[in-house]
Design an enzyme around this catalytic site. Sequence first.
Site, mmCIF file in Angstrom:
data_model
loop_
_atom_site.group_PDB
_atom_site.id
_atom_site.type_symbol
_atom_site.label_atom_id
_atom_site.label_comp_id
_atom_site.label_asym_id
_atom_site.label_seq_id
_atom_site.Cartn_x
_atom_site.Cartn_y
_atom_site.Cartn_z
ATOM 1 N N ARG A 149 -10.110 69.095 40.339
ATOM 2 C CA ARG A 149 -8.885 68.586 40.930
ATOM 3 C C ARG A 149 -9.242 68.113 42.338
ATOM 4 N NH1 ARG A 149 -7.631 73.676 38.646
ATOM 5 N NH2 ARG A 149 -6.168 73.559 36.896
ATOM 6 N N LYS A 173 -6.478 77.006 40.894
ATOM 7 C CA LYS A 173 -5.086 77.410 41.060
ATOM 8 C C LYS A 173 -4.966 78.927 40.962
ATOM 9 C CE LYS A 173 -2.798 73.237 39.328
ATOM 10 N NZ LYS A 173 -1.865 72.692 38.314
ATOM 11 N N HIS A 244 -7.016 62.065 39.653
ATOM 12 C CA HIS A 244 -6.907 62.772 38.378
ATOM 13 C C HIS A 244 -7.510 61.972 37.224
ATOM 14 C CE1 HIS A 244 -5.257 66.672 37.478
ATOM 15 N NE2 HIS A 244 -4.793 66.258 36.327
ATOM 16 N N ARG A 247 -10.879 63.286 36.460
ATOM 17 C CA ARG A 247 -10.803 64.583 35.767
ATOM 18 C C ARG A 247 -10.494 64.366 34.287
ATOM 19 N NH1 ARG A 247 -9.824 70.226 36.594
ATOM 20 N NH2 ARG A 247 -7.947 71.029 35.590
ATOM 21 N N HIS A 270 -8.429 75.621 33.164
ATOM 22 C CA HIS A 270 -7.117 75.774 32.548
ATOM 23 C C HIS A 270 -6.917 77.222 32.112
ATOM 24 C CE1 HIS A 270 -6.699 71.257 31.327
ATOM 25 N NE2 HIS A 270 -6.309 71.491 32.564
ATOM 26 N N TYR A 279 -6.650 66.559 25.175
ATOM 27 C CA TYR A 279 -7.860 65.753 25.078
ATOM 28 C C TYR A 279 -8.344 65.616 23.642
ATOM 29 C CZ TYR A 279 -7.702 66.125 30.068
ATOM 30 O OH TYR A 279 -7.274 66.053 31.362
#
Length: 298
Positions: A149, A173, A244, A247, A270, A279
């Site tokens: 990110r 995150k 993004h 990514r 994730h 994806y």
Amino acid sequence: MPHLDLLAGQFLDYLVVEKGLSEKTIASYRTDLSQYFLHLRSNGVKNVSAEDMPLIIGHLSEMEKTSLSPRSRARHLAALRGFYRFLVQEEVLAEDPSRRVDLPKIGLKLPDVLSIEEVERLLAMPDTTDSVGARNAAMLEVLYGAGLRVSELVTLKRHDVNTEACFLKVMGKGASERIVPVGSHAKARLEFYLGTARPLLLKGRESAHLFVARAGKPLTRQGFWKILKKYAEHSGIRKQITPHSLRHAFASHLLEGGADLRSIQMMLGHADISSTQIYTHVARKHLQEIHEKYHPRG
């Protein structure tokens, strides 16, 4: 607590820089939030809180009475969910009150993925004979090569990089740490930047940050976004390109090359594999195109 409009502005900036959403989508989110804030104020509520679930449900019920389509209401709820998740992420709220509100399933919108050739054109844009260009080249290679990110990219510290072992230590995150491998191209760009360009940019100063501006300060998300936008315009690529985008390309190209979904999930950071599964739809489209092109009955 900051004013509602200030929080909304910070959220919309985050969507532009971090998520790379289009101007049209940002405008829709702005409208959705404005309508929701009107609902809050009509109920005498001046600020958001972790107890807002009844207010969210009440607002959606009012929208249903206006004969708004299920798709429009779902998009509206998606905007509110994103807003509340952002507030939790920024530690404005301790909990997300929208998480238990049902979101109708209306299908996935696939990201517009850059091809390998397009990525290579973009990565070739910086002039590496200049210290700033060498830094930008390293940033682009790391962003794509590690699937970061943009917030993770600009907050990397010098000690997070191990070029000898070819990996990065990334803080994602929720303060979750992960180890991400980097390839030979990113390694070469990083070594050149660290050995030549970074000392020139620092001019004798000390900095814990990996990627620095001329004054020795860390580059911001907005600063990198401007750099990428300039290179994208000069590259001749017609797709909309955001931080993004690289990514997305990282994950899609790995999957097309045969990588398993769990490994990609770990590299992307994730928490839930459902975030990674989009994806598989991109890869499925690629396989369908291959089948149609090469199979005798395609």
